[in-house]
Design a protein around this motif. Structure first.
Motif, PDB file in Angstrom:
ATOM      1  N   ASN A 121     -21.123 -62.644  42.857  1.00 39.74           N
ATOM      2  CA  ASN A 121     -20.250 -63.703  43.366  1.00 39.74           C
ATOM      3  C   ASN A 121     -19.171 -63.138  44.279  1.00 39.74           C
ATOM      4  N   GLU A 122     -18.650 -61.951  43.923  1.00 36.43           N
ATOM      5  CA  GLU A 122     -17.611 -61.347  44.745  1.00 36.43           C
ATOM      6  C   GLU A 122     -18.140 -61.007  46.138  1.00 36.43           C
ATOM      7  N   GLU A 123     -19.390 -60.482  46.179  1.00 34.14           N
ATOM      8  CA  GLU A 123     -19.985 -60.153  47.472  1.00 34.14           C
ATOM      9  C   GLU A 123     -20.199 -61.408  48.312  1.00 34.14           C
ATOM     10  N   TRP A 124     -20.647 -62.459  47.634  1.00 32.32           N
ATOM     11  CA  TRP A 124     -20.836 -63.719  48.356  1.00 32.32           C
ATOM     12  C   TRP A 124     -19.503 -64.215  48.914  1.00 32.32           C
ATOM     13  N   ASN A 125     -18.456 -64.152  48.109  1.00 36.10           N
ATOM     14  CA  ASN A 125     -17.138 -64.631  48.548  1.00 36.10           C
ATOM     15  C   ASN A 125     -16.635 -63.822  49.738  1.00 36.10           C
ATOM     16  N   THR A 126     -16.857 -62.501  49.677  1.00 33.65           N
ATOM     17  CA  THR A 126     -16.425 -61.645  50.769  1.00 33.65           C
ATOM     18  C   THR A 126     -17.161 -61.992  52.062  1.00 33.65           C
ATOM     19  N   SER A 161       7.781 -57.184  39.662  1.00 31.86           N
ATOM     20  CA  SER A 161       8.463 -58.262  38.943  1.00 31.86           C
ATOM     21  C   SER A 161       7.794 -59.607  39.199  1.00 31.86           C
ATOM     22  N   VAL A 162       7.331 -59.799  40.439  1.00 32.72           N
ATOM     23  CA  VAL A 162       6.692 -61.054  40.834  1.00 32.72           C
ATOM     24  C   VAL A 162       5.406 -60.716  41.581  1.00 32.72           C
ATOM     25  N   TYR A 163       4.300 -61.292  41.134  1.00 33.38           N
ATOM     26  CA  TYR A 163       3.015 -61.052  41.794  1.00 33.38           C
ATOM     27  C   TYR A 163       2.493 -62.377  42.342  1.00 33.38           C
ATOM     28  N   VAL A 164       2.255 -62.424  43.670  1.00 30.94           N
ATOM     29  CA  VAL A 164       1.801 -63.642  44.350  1.00 30.94           C
ATOM     30  C   VAL A 164       0.322 -63.489  44.697  1.00 30.94           C
ATOM     31  N   HIS A 165      -0.458 -64.546  44.457  1.00 30.60           N
ATOM     32  CA  HIS A 165      -1.904 -64.432  44.626  1.00 30.60           C
ATOM     33  C   HIS A 165      -2.555 -65.781  44.885  1.00 30.60           C
ATOM     34  N   THR A 166      -3.829 -65.746  45.235  1.00 32.33           N
ATOM     35  CA  THR A 166      -4.696 -66.921  45.256  1.00 32.33           C
ATOM     36  C   THR A 166      -5.887 -66.606  44.359  1.00 32.33           C
ATOM     37  N   ALA A 167      -6.690 -67.609  44.080  1.00 33.52           N
ATOM     38  CA  ALA A 167      -7.890 -67.363  43.281  1.00 33.52           C
ATOM     39  C   ALA A 167      -8.802 -66.372  43.995  1.00 33.52           C
ATOM     40  N   HIS A 168      -8.828 -66.473  45.333  1.00 36.22           N
ATOM     41  CA  HIS A 168      -9.681 -65.547  46.083  1.00 36.22           C
ATOM     42  C   HIS A 168      -9.157 -64.121  46.004  1.00 36.22           C
ATOM     43  N   SER A 169      -7.859 -63.930  46.225  1.00 36.03           N
ATOM     44  CA  SER A 169      -7.327 -62.564  46.261  1.00 36.03           C
ATOM     45  C   SER A 169      -7.453 -61.871  44.912  1.00 36.03           C
ATOM     46  N   THR A 223      -9.722 -62.360  42.622  1.00 35.14           N
ATOM     47  CA  THR A 223     -11.114 -62.052  42.296  1.00 35.14           C
ATOM     48  C   THR A 223     -11.708 -61.046  43.273  1.00 35.14           C
ATOM     49  N   ALA A 224     -11.400 -61.194  44.573  1.00 35.01           N
ATOM     50  CA  ALA A 224     -11.978 -60.306  45.577  1.00 35.01           C
ATOM     51  C   ALA A 224     -11.428 -58.883  45.474  1.00 35.01           C
ATOM     52  N   SER A 225     -10.171 -58.730  45.056  1.00 28.45           N
ATOM     53  CA  SER A 225      -9.578 -57.395  44.951  1.00 28.45           C
ATOM     54  C   SER A 225     -10.358 -56.525  43.974  1.00 28.45           C
ATOM     55  N   LYS A 226     -10.837 -57.136  42.923  1.00 29.83           N
ATOM     56  CA  LYS A 226     -11.587 -56.398  41.905  1.00 29.83           C
ATOM     57  C   LYS A 226     -12.836 -55.769  42.485  1.00 29.83           C
ATOM     58  N   TYR A 227     -13.386 -56.430  43.481  1.00 30.54           N
ATOM     59  CA  TYR A 227     -14.618 -55.935  44.109  1.00 30.54           C
ATOM     60  C   TYR A 227     -14.322 -55.050  45.323  1.00 30.54           C
ATOM     61  N   LYS A 284     -17.188 -71.126  39.425  1.00 24.25           N
ATOM     62  CA  LYS A 284     -17.769 -71.752  38.243  1.00 24.25           C
ATOM     63  C   LYS A 284     -18.239 -70.680  37.255  1.00 24.25           C
ATOM     64  N   ASN A 285     -17.919 -70.887  35.982  1.00 22.15           N
ATOM     65  CA  ASN A 285     -18.284 -70.015  34.851  1.00 22.15           C
ATOM     66  C   ASN A 285     -17.429 -68.755  34.748  1.00 22.15           C
ATOM     67  N   LYS A 286     -16.477 -68.563  35.663  1.00 21.67           N
ATOM     68  CA  LYS A 286     -15.558 -67.431  35.501  1.00 21.67           C
ATOM     69  C   LYS A 286     -14.488 -67.778  34.467  1.00 21.67           C
ATOM     70  N   ARG A 287     -13.918 -66.756  33.838  1.00 20.88           N
ATOM     71  CA  ARG A 287     -12.871 -66.926  32.825  1.00 20.88           C
ATOM     72  C   ARG A 287     -11.539 -66.450  33.427  1.00 20.88           C
ATOM     73  N   PRO A 288     -10.751 -67.345  33.970  1.00 16.66           N
ATOM     74  CA  PRO A 288      -9.562 -66.953  34.741  1.00 16.66           C
ATOM     75  C   PRO A 288      -8.576 -66.089  33.973  1.00 16.66           C
ATOM     76  N   TRP A 289      -8.347 -66.394  32.702  1.00 17.69           N
ATOM     77  CA  TRP A 289      -7.306 -65.677  31.957  1.00 17.69           C
ATOM     78  C   TRP A 289      -7.605 -64.181  31.836  1.00 17.69           C
ATOM     79  N   THR A 290      -8.878 -63.785  32.006  1.00 13.70           N
ATOM     80  CA  THR A 290      -9.231 -62.369  31.884  1.00 13.70           C
ATOM     81  C   THR A 290      -8.783 -61.553  33.091  1.00 13.70           C
ATOM     82  N   TYR A 291      -8.330 -62.213  34.153  1.00  7.60           N
ATOM     83  CA  TYR A 291      -7.917 -61.509  35.362  1.00  7.60           C
ATOM     84  C   TYR A 291      -6.434 -61.160  35.355  1.00  7.60           C
ATOM     85  N   TYR A 292      -5.704 -61.527  34.295  1.00  7.72           N
ATOM     86  CA  TYR A 292      -4.257 -61.341  34.283  1.00  7.72           C
ATOM     87  C   TYR A 292      -3.801 -60.234  33.345  1.00  7.72           C
TER      88      TYR A 292
END
Length: 670
Positions: free
Chosen positions: A39-44, A476-484, A486-490, A536-544
């Motif tokens: 999914n990350e490759e597709w998003n990229t 202290s403050v981290y600003v992000h989007t759903a894309h950033s 998830t894509a950073s991990k890849y 879809k099917n990702k678990r958002p809380w695991t990214y924090y």
């Protein structure tokens, strides 16, 4: 086929002028024989595709200004062909909304080519269609479910009902009191009821003719001989066009492709005449001035007052969502009469810091800066929804479905404000560092200086481990989007990326960039997998990194994002056809969030005058990469704004100076 050939020729001309883009396009290719892409490759790949497309649109505009021939064929590919395609598809599939959209877009062309009868009746026909829902809801319901075409059992086989009646029933459908004029003549509705039963007969007839063998298919399979024939036809078309018109880019004058004769210069007078005529047709029977007004009135039974539907009164409460506006309806950023009106109900922040940027005497900054602009999103009532639905994402909800957005938006917790508080024992001034990922920080040794601030803002990848000497290690403050997030991990895995910053007590701030972000928030707040959209099917809380806590989670308000764009970073590219993807960078939004939260702000890793000397990111320690200026951001504008704010002492921008020997050395910030 002509469309495919022209598209190919224009793309080849684009790649010949910008050969570097060919490598980017090749990067989009997928090897299906290898492992299925993640999914990350597709998003990229999707992000890269959007960027290439935006660059292509800029190229089309530039070439069109230099060549009439190129302008004509580019217009055919981008504007004329989609109308024909959408009209055909709407009839085959029974899509009433798509049908009306295609007819509306084609109306100006009728005027341009002097089709008198179409000019006379199409505006009235559209007016009829847009009023059906209010005046004759049963008929509208039939149309919206495909009842305006005759369908066989074959998918995509729709035939316009009017066309099906052409031979035997044309007269009763088109005489006085016929289908055209149905909203003004009751006898037309009665006549429709009389002839409507003939639909079933035509379905049977079409089935018998088209489906003698039994099973139906949408397209014929291409056998080898057919494929060869098609390839030969495409080659013949391309050869002919090249012979008659020469190169699409080199042909300065517009030529007739049949005769080769020079065509006189075209003007927009016919289009302007069409627009005036459409308005004139609307006014006798309505008080509306544009098709947007008519559409709002026709599709909204509550008949809201104009100031409510247009959102010029922030406090008014509407009952239902306004009709969805489409970005395709606008060739550039639309300017509304309430464009520069924002919610300014943020809790007032009192400061006794003499050095606070809020005390700046810079006139241009004082005029633009709104100290009480609402920064954070919470509850959105219907009036707010309708107002914000006039703006494209991330600045509003244009093209979004109310219920789909609210599934996530209604769960946003009430923000604990202010976002930050002065540190105990400080000099009454709250100092903040905002750290981007620019390659200028590579070897800067700014880590200690960054960490010495009261608070540190970061965004996107925000890798610190292994780079502490240059970028520090506090967040202290981290600003992000759903894309950033998830894509950073890849994308950044090879540089040691493990997770986003996880400092104790960290504040997470989200930019609601698109529908995918509201899908993400719904899953995050419900502590369940995402149920729809790109993630879809990702678990958002695991990214924090186990630091997620809803009391420390914030969402930036659309008014704040639009205010940043309109008052500080309004790019001229917003007047281009690809206007809808143009927005400030995540770093820019983060920097302005700090400017509205802190007393003094220092910016590190942001674009500067000499940005081409450095790699794209500071994590690229041992290589020098070429900085790519993607079309969805105006980096040059941001560079100039950061320099201006630095020179005006609004913020301190970290820059590196050339020494007398020519080597780069870090410069202390003033």
């Amino acid at each position: 086929m002509i469309h495919e050939v022209l598209t190919s020729m224009i793309l080849e001309a684009f790649l010949s002028k910008y050969p570097d883009r060919k490598t980017e396009i090749e990067a989009l290719q997928v090897n299906w024989k290898s492992q299925e892409p993640s999914n990350e490759e597709w998003n990229t790949k999707k992000e890269l595709s959007n960027i290439i497309n935006a660059a292509f649109q800029v190229y089309l505009k530039e070439e069109a200004l230099q060549s009439q021939s190129f302008n004509y064929w580019s217009t055919y590919v981008s504007d004329l062909f989609p109308i024909l395609r959408d009209l055909t598809n709407s009839l085959r599939s029974g899509d009433w909304i798509l049908y009306l959209s295609a007819i509306e877009r084609a109306t100006s062309l009728f005027f341009f080519f002097g089709r008198t009868n179409y000019c006379r009746w199409t505006p009235l026909f559209l007016q009829d269609c847009y009023q059906l829902k209010e005046k004759f809801p049963l008929l509208y319901d039939s149309y919206i479910h495909g009842g305006f075409v005759v369908n066989t059992t074959k998918k995509g086989s729709g035939v316009p009902f009017d066309q099906a009646l052409e031979q035997c029933y044309n007269r009763p459908a088109k005489v006085s009191g016929g289908i055209i004029g149905v909203t003004r003549k009751k006898e037309a509705v009665a006549l429709w009821g009389i002839i409507k039963h003939k639909k079933d007969q035509y379905v049977d007839l079409l089935e018998m003719r088209d489906d003698v063998g039994g099973e139906l298919s949408l397209h014929h399979d291409f056998n080898p001989s057919t494929t060869t024939k098609v390839v030969k036809m495409v080659q013949d078309i391309e050869e002919y066009l090249l012979n008659v018109c020469s190169s699409l880019r080199d042909q300065g004058m517009l030529k007739n492709v049949l005769t080769g004769e020079i065509v006189t210069k075209l003007t927009e007078s016919a289009i302007q005449m069409a627009e005036r005529f459409l308005v004139k047709c609307l006014k006798p029977s309505t008080d509306m001035e544009t098709f947007d007004d008519l559409r709002i009135a026709a599709f909204d039974r509550t008949k809201q007052k104009k100031d409510q539907t247009r959102g010029s009164t922030l406090g008014a409460v509407a009952e239902t969502p306004m009709p969805v506006l489409s970005r395709k309806s606008f060739k550039k950023l639309p300017e509304w009469d309430f464009e520069d009106i924002y919610n300014q109900d943020a809790p007032p922040r009192q400061t006794t810091c003499a050095k606070s940027l809020r005390n700046s005497q810079d006139e241009s900054f004082k005029k633009a800066f709104l100290p009480n602009i609402r920064l954070l999103m919470h509850k959105i009532n219907m009036s707010e929804w309708n107002r914000l639905s006039h703006f494209n994402n991330p600045f509003g909800f244009m093209e979004f479905n109310h219920d789909e957005v609210m599934a996530g938006a209604k769960l946003i917790p009430k923000p604990n404000e202010p976002l930050l508080l002065p540190k105990p024992g400080s000099d009454r001034c709250m100092s903040c560092a905002v750290v981007g990922m620019g390659g200028i920080l590579n070897g800067s040794k700014m880590g200690k200086e960054i960490d010495a601030h009261d608070y540190v803002f970061r965004m996107n990848g925000a890798i610190t481990k292994g780079f502490e000497e240059d970028v520090g290690n506090r967040t202290s403050v981290y600003v992000h989007t759903a894309h950033s997030i998830t894509a950073s991990k890849y994308l950044l895995r090879k540089y040691g990326y493990k997770s986003i910053p996880d400092d104790e007590g960290i504040k997470y701030v989200m930019i609601p960039e698109g529908m995918r972000d509201f899908n993400w928030m719904e899953g995050l707040f419900k502590n369940q997998t995402v149920t729809a959209g790109q993630y879809k099917n990702k678990r958002p809380w695991t990214y924090y990194a186990e630091q997620y806590n809803e009391t420390r989670f914030y969402v930036l308000h659309q008014d704040f994002l639009r205010y940043v764009r309109n008052r500080f970073l309004k790019s001229p590219h917003l007047n281009d056809p690809h206007w809808a993807i143009v927005r400030p960078t995540n770093g820019a939004f983060t920097l302005f969030l700090a400017l509205h939260t802190c007393d003094t702000v220092s910016a590190y890793g942001f674009i500067t005058e000499d940005f081409r000397k450095y790699s794209t990111y500071y994590v690229e320690k041992h290589i020098k990469t070429k900085v790519i200026l993607y079309s969805n951001h105006d980096y040059i504008l941001e560079k100039n704004v950061w320099k201006k704010l630095h020179d005006s002492k609004i913020l301190k921008l970290y820059q590196r100076l050339e020494s007398e020997t020519g080597t780069k050395s870090p410069s202390k910030m003033p």
